[in-house]
Design an enzyme around this catalytic site. Structure first.
Site, PDB file in Angstrom:
ATOM      1  N   ASP A 178      19.590  41.383  68.398  1.00 23.15           N
ATOM      2  CA  ASP A 178      20.524  42.104  69.256  1.00 23.15           C
ATOM      3  C   ASP A 178      20.705  41.341  70.580  1.00 23.15           C
ATOM      4  O   ASP A 178      21.104  40.177  70.564  1.00 23.15           O
ATOM      5  CB  ASP A 178      20.026  43.535  69.463  1.00 23.15           C
ATOM      6  CG  ASP A 178      21.074  44.445  70.065  1.00 23.15           C
ATOM      7  OD1 ASP A 178      22.011  44.834  69.342  1.00 23.15           O
ATOM      8  OD2 ASP A 178      20.967  44.758  71.260  1.00 23.15           O
ATOM      9  N   TYR A 290      25.015  45.006  79.823  1.00 25.32           N
ATOM     10  CA  TYR A 290      26.386  45.105  79.315  1.00 25.32           C
ATOM     11  C   TYR A 290      27.413  45.052  80.440  1.00 25.32           C
ATOM     12  O   TYR A 290      28.524  44.541  80.244  1.00 25.32           O
ATOM     13  CB  TYR A 290      26.552  46.410  78.532  1.00 25.32           C
ATOM     14  CG  TYR A 290      25.738  46.460  77.259  1.00 25.32           C
ATOM     15  CD1 TYR A 290      26.242  45.950  76.071  1.00 25.32           C
ATOM     16  CD2 TYR A 290      24.465  47.016  77.243  1.00 25.32           C
ATOM     17  CE1 TYR A 290      25.510  45.992  74.891  1.00 25.32           C
ATOM     18  CE2 TYR A 290      23.719  47.072  76.075  1.00 25.32           C
ATOM     19  CZ  TYR A 290      24.247  46.556  74.905  1.00 25.32           C
ATOM     20  OH  TYR A 290      23.515  46.599  73.756  1.00 25.32           O
ATOM     21  N   HIS A 345      21.305  47.667  61.122  1.00 27.22           N
ATOM     22  CA  HIS A 345      21.234  46.784  62.291  1.00 27.22           C
ATOM     23  C   HIS A 345      19.795  46.544  62.746  1.00 27.22           C
ATOM     24  O   HIS A 345      19.499  45.506  63.333  1.00 27.22           O
ATOM     25  CB  HIS A 345      22.047  47.412  63.429  1.00 27.22           C
ATOM     26  CG  HIS A 345      22.032  46.627  64.702  1.00 27.22           C
ATOM     27  ND1 HIS A 345      22.785  45.487  64.889  1.00 27.22           N
ATOM     28  CD2 HIS A 345      21.338  46.810  65.867  1.00 27.22           C
ATOM     29  CE1 HIS A 345      22.579  45.010  66.097  1.00 27.22           C
ATOM     30  NE2 HIS A 345      21.711  45.790  66.715  1.00 27.22           N
TER      31      HIS A 345
END
Length: 540
Positions: A178, A290, A345
């Site tokens: 990730d 982010y 994921h």
């Protein structure tokens, strides 16, 4: 003069670039607002379903759960960085002088997601699971600018230089998942001298991701949470509702969570991830990752020089599985791609054993056994280790490893019928004795059958009869009427003097029922003529 001319020539290009940047910021703001509205509707539904008290409740976690802070999976240590002065936490396991394997986690996890690989690779490597800046037990500097991409890359490079081996030229095997995988791409591209081999799990390269999203707009829906995190204070509020229900949904739901029911996270394992997020100021730092993603410098265009292994789950709800082949076309020919079927994921939590086998194959040897070769299998299916050390018998070429049965002696002295072939033995079944043949007995020849022989000779099959000629029919001759017979011809239109070719038969006819006269109808010249020919005569 030349500078002014050059400035005039570059003015259109600068104008287009500025316009492009403004359009990109406007599109990003619109996507963030749309994502905020969508998640706000989810929060409203949660409030209506559970009530305000349960939706705003947040459980207090004072003590770390078992396994997170103790020495169950390795030794807990801290490293003070020389450049930034931050104190980073990591868990290590394995020989101190062994090659370094550095593991980087993603959001919303911490070092705890690598607990299985710490045990798998500790016999061969010095495995280090790092808590990134602002995550887990590492220090959390305040402010959004403290989590810019270049600062995160500088932290990883300092960790490799401090813990890598050998001391003069430190290198490591870099593994990331990730957000950790995104940082691993950047480190391997900008500092290839620090990375011996690269392993990335479900993490895109920024350049490949931008080109892929332009061709596949469906990825924008998968990445809607990224646009949500661009907004101030709203993501922190939504993630903390109902004791981090949104984070629980990411990790445990049927669509986005772990797909294997046997590997679902327990409540204690889930608390290991929520413990650091529930502490004061623990939720904003990972969201700042982010928020600074679209402010970073352009990504490197050249693929990383170290050998790379890309692992991807086929049921990743956040990243399209087609991103894996897109990376493979961009990487160097030595790169490998493995697509794990029916995997989500969260690969480190869901598929630790297949990951250990695939990474061990890529690094040259198994996770804990360096001398066992592995059969390269289908992409996504781990290799099968070959068990060495069993000698193969020379007398049994067909079945390796099974010693052959020695053959029994053949009884001599019995003549064999000449011309009879011996059945060859099947490979791998040597040593089965062949039954000796019986001496040949002469058989007198059979004489041909004579006429006096009681045995009748074989007659040939009778030939089929010739086909019969087609049958012809002859017309019957007409018979004239007897002389002196004058009868009425059945057809009044023909002449009565014409002789009949066949005797006339009289038929008795029943009287017809009385006919009813149809009423006459007068037609005018202006009236449309009818088309019923049975009732009215044909008009001219």
């Amino acid at each position: 003069m030349p500078r002014r001319l050059l400035a005039l020539l570059l003015a259109p290009s600068r104008l287009l670039l500025a316009l492009r940047a403004r359009l990109a910021r406007a599109a990003l703001a619109a996507a963030a607002l749309l994502s905020g509205v969508a998640f706000a509707l989810w929060a409203a539904a949660l409030l209506l379903r559970r009530g305000p008290r349960a939706a705003l409740r947040r459980r207090r976690r004072d003590a770390a759960p078992a396994g997170l802070a103790d020495g169950t999976f390795g030794e807990h240590r801290h490293l003070r960085l020389q450049g930034s002065g931050l104190r980073l936490h990591y868990v290590t396991r394995g020989p101190p002088n062994a090659p370094l394997m550095l593991l980087l986690h993603g959001f919303p996890q911490n070092w705890f997601c690598w607990r299985h690989l710490l045990q798998e690779f500790s016999p061969r490597f010095r495995v280090v699971a790092l808590d990134l800046r602002g995550c887990g037990a590492s220090e959390k500097p305040p402010g959004r600018d403290s989590y810019r991409l270049e600062l995160l890359l500088g932290d990883i490079c300092e960790v490799i230089e401090a813990l890598g081996t050998p001391a003069g030229t430190p290198r490591c095997v870099l593994v990331g998942h990730d957000w950790g995988g995104l940082l691993a791409w950047e480190v391997a591209s900008s500092h290839p001298q620090l990375v011996e081999k690269l392993v990335v799990m479900d993490a895109p390269h920024r350049g490949v991701m931008a080109a892929f999203m332009a061709r596949h707009p469906s990825q924008l829906l998968r990445s809607c949470y990224v646009f949500l995190f661009q907004l101030p204070w709203l993501p922190e509020l939504l993630l903390s509702l109902a004791d981090f229900q949104l984070v629980r949904t990411f990790l445990t739901s049927v669509r986005t969570g772990i797909q294997d029911p046997a590997r679902r996270l327990s409540e204690q394992e889930l608390d290991s991830y929520l413990f650091s997020l529930s502490q004061p100021g623990g939720l904003s730092p990972p969201i700042h990752y982010y928020r600074n993603l679209f402010r970073a410098a352009p990504p490197p265009r050249e693929p990383p020089r170290p050998p790379a292994l890309l692992l991807w789950g086929s049921r990743d709800a956040f990243l399209d599985p087609r991103l894996g082949p897109a990376h493979l076309r961009w990487l160097r020919p030595s790169a490998r791609l493995r697509l794990l079927p029916a995997a989500s994921h969260w690969l480190p939590d869901e598929r630790p054993r297949p990951l250990a086998q695939l990474i061990g194959e890529f690094l040259g040897g198994g996770a804990g056994e360096a001398n066992i070769p592995i059969i390269p299998g289908i992409p996504g299916i781990p290799g099968i280790p070959i068990i060495p050390g069993i000698p193969v018998s020379p007398s049994s070429p067909g079945i390796p490893g099974i010693p052959g049965i020695p053959g029994n002696p053949i009884i001599p002295g019995i003549p064999i019928i000449p011309g009879t072939p011996i059945i060859p033995g099947t490979p791998g079944t040597l040593g089965i004795p062949i039954i000796p043949s019986i001496p040949s007995i002469p058989v007198p020849p059979v004489p041909p059958s004579s006429p006096s022989s009681p045995v009748s000779p074989v007659r040939p099959a009778p030939s089929p009869p010739p086909p019969s000629p087609p049958r012809t029919w002859r017309a019957r001759r007409a018979r004239p009427n007897p002389p002196g017979t004058a009868r009425t011809h059945p057809n009044p239109a023909r002449s009565l003097s014409e002789p009949l070719t066949k005797p006339f038969r009289t038929y008795t006819r029943r009287p017809n029922p009385p006919e009813t006269a149809e009423p006459t109808r007068s037609f005018s010249e202006a009236a449309e003529p009818t088309r019923n020919r049975r009732t009215h005569p044909k008009l001219p």
